[in-house]
Design a protein around this motif. Structure first.
Motif, PDB file in Angstrom:
ATOM      1  N   GLY A   6      58.404  73.574  44.872  1.00 31.99           N
ATOM      2  CA  GLY A   6      58.067  74.866  44.278  1.00 31.99           C
ATOM      3  C   GLY A   6      57.565  74.791  42.848  1.00 31.99           C
ATOM      4  O   GLY A   6      57.254  75.821  42.249  1.00 31.99           O
ATOM      5  N   LYS A   7      57.501  73.586  42.296  1.00 31.93           N
ATOM      6  CA  LYS A   7      57.042  73.407  40.914  1.00 31.93           C
ATOM      7  C   LYS A   7      55.704  72.695  40.884  1.00 31.93           C
ATOM      8  O   LYS A   7      55.215  72.210  41.906  1.00 31.93           O
ATOM      9  N   SER A   8      55.111  72.618  39.696  1.00 27.60           N
ATOM     10  CA  SER A   8      53.827  71.936  39.555  1.00 27.60           C
ATOM     11  C   SER A   8      54.058  70.453  39.254  1.00 27.60           C
ATOM     12  O   SER A   8      55.137  70.053  38.812  1.00 27.60           O
ATOM     13  N   ARG A  20      53.234  83.752  37.934  1.00 29.56           N
ATOM     14  CA  ARG A  20      53.904  82.769  38.789  1.00 29.56           C
ATOM     15  C   ARG A  20      53.819  83.154  40.263  1.00 29.56           C
ATOM     16  O   ARG A  20      53.680  82.306  41.123  1.00 29.56           O
ATOM     17  N   MET A  53      49.419  77.876  46.870  1.00 32.51           N
ATOM     18  CA  MET A  53      49.812  77.625  45.476  1.00 32.51           C
ATOM     19  C   MET A  53      48.555  77.197  44.726  1.00 32.51           C
ATOM     20  O   MET A  53      47.878  76.248  45.140  1.00 32.51           O
ATOM     21  N   GLY A 105      51.652  76.898  37.891  1.00 29.95           N
ATOM     22  CA  GLY A 105      51.208  77.292  39.224  1.00 29.95           C
ATOM     23  C   GLY A 105      51.355  78.788  39.479  1.00 29.95           C
ATOM     24  O   GLY A 105      52.219  79.461  38.890  1.00 29.95           O
ATOM     25  N   ARG A 120      51.779  81.189  42.847  1.00 31.21           N
ATOM     26  CA  ARG A 120      51.913  81.266  44.305  1.00 31.21           C
ATOM     27  C   ARG A 120      51.324  82.596  44.737  1.00 31.21           C
ATOM     28  O   ARG A 120      51.897  83.651  44.458  1.00 31.21           O
TER      29      ARG A 120
END
Lengths: 110, 111
Positions: A41-43, B9, B88, B105, B107
């Motif tokens: 869920g992170k970059s 986000r 994403m 990022g 989403r």
């Protein structure tokens, strides 16, 4: 087609052991090589870069480059549960673009 | 290190809407990139830019456009959002030796 290949995993490693992640690339003219860590869920986060043959160490991380064999690897010593993530190999072949592998999922077993 | 920020986000949009994703970097670097990341497909390059008002197509530009009016800002535009653009979206800027630094990022969900 210029490619960067990684085993998708998951790679399971006991806590405290050495995790070894490998990557091969197709373009012999590649010049710069990077490892990114990406938590779910992170970059992606840059953790290592290497530009010449041999080893480069940074804390518990060691990047290894062998241009003749066209592979780059990342060793993680004393693996911790917090190292559980997907690791992306990236190669700068020419110009400013980077080609990314699809990543290897690493799971550190407590 | 380069610091990269993205405007949202999480974003939920309807099919057919025009969507703007903003990216800002805090260093005076020319090169900026937009990727999308989907499970099993890895990072795919949509567009990149080497300088103000310059843009180059990446591997999957269809359905997207970009704008770079200022050096620090690079925007991705979905002209008419479709459900297959649910993904994403990651913006990156290049450091001194081609390494890329990513924003957090966005989403995006298109319903």
């Amino acid at each position: 087609q210029k490619e960067v290949e990684q085993n998708s995993g998951p790679l399971s490693v006991p806590e405290g052991a050495i995790a070894s992640l490998n990557c091969t690339y197709s373009d012999r003219g590649s010049q710069s090589f990077f490892w990114y860590r990406q938590y779910s869920g992170k970059s992606p986060e840059l953790i290592m870069s290497i530009y010449s043959n041999g080893d480069k160490e940074d804390g518990r991380f060691t990047a290894q480059l062998n241009k003749a064999s066209q592979y780059v690897s990342l060793l993680i010593r004393d693996s911790q549960p917090s190292d559980s993530a997907t690791y992306l190999c990236a190669v700068n072949m020419k110009g400013d673009k980077i080609i990314f592998g699809k990543g290897t999922r690493l799971h550190i077993l407590p | 290190d380069v610091k990269v920020t993205q405007s949202s986000r999480y974003l939920v949009k309807r099919t057919g809407e025009k969507v703007f994703l903003e990216c800002v970097q805090d260093m005076d670097h020319e090169n900026m990139f937009w990727y999308r990341q989907d499970p099993g497909l890895g990072l795919r390059l949509i567009y990149f830019s080497y300088d103000v008002k310059m843009k180059e197509k990446g591997d999957i530009p269809e359905g997207y456009s970009v704008s770079r009016e200022k050096k620090e800002r690079f925007s991705l535009i979905l002209e008419s959002a479709s459900t297959n653009q649910t993904s994403m979206y990651l913006c990156a800027a290049t450091g001194k030796i081609y390494e890329q630094y990513f924003g957090p990022g966005t989403r995006l969900t298109v319903t």
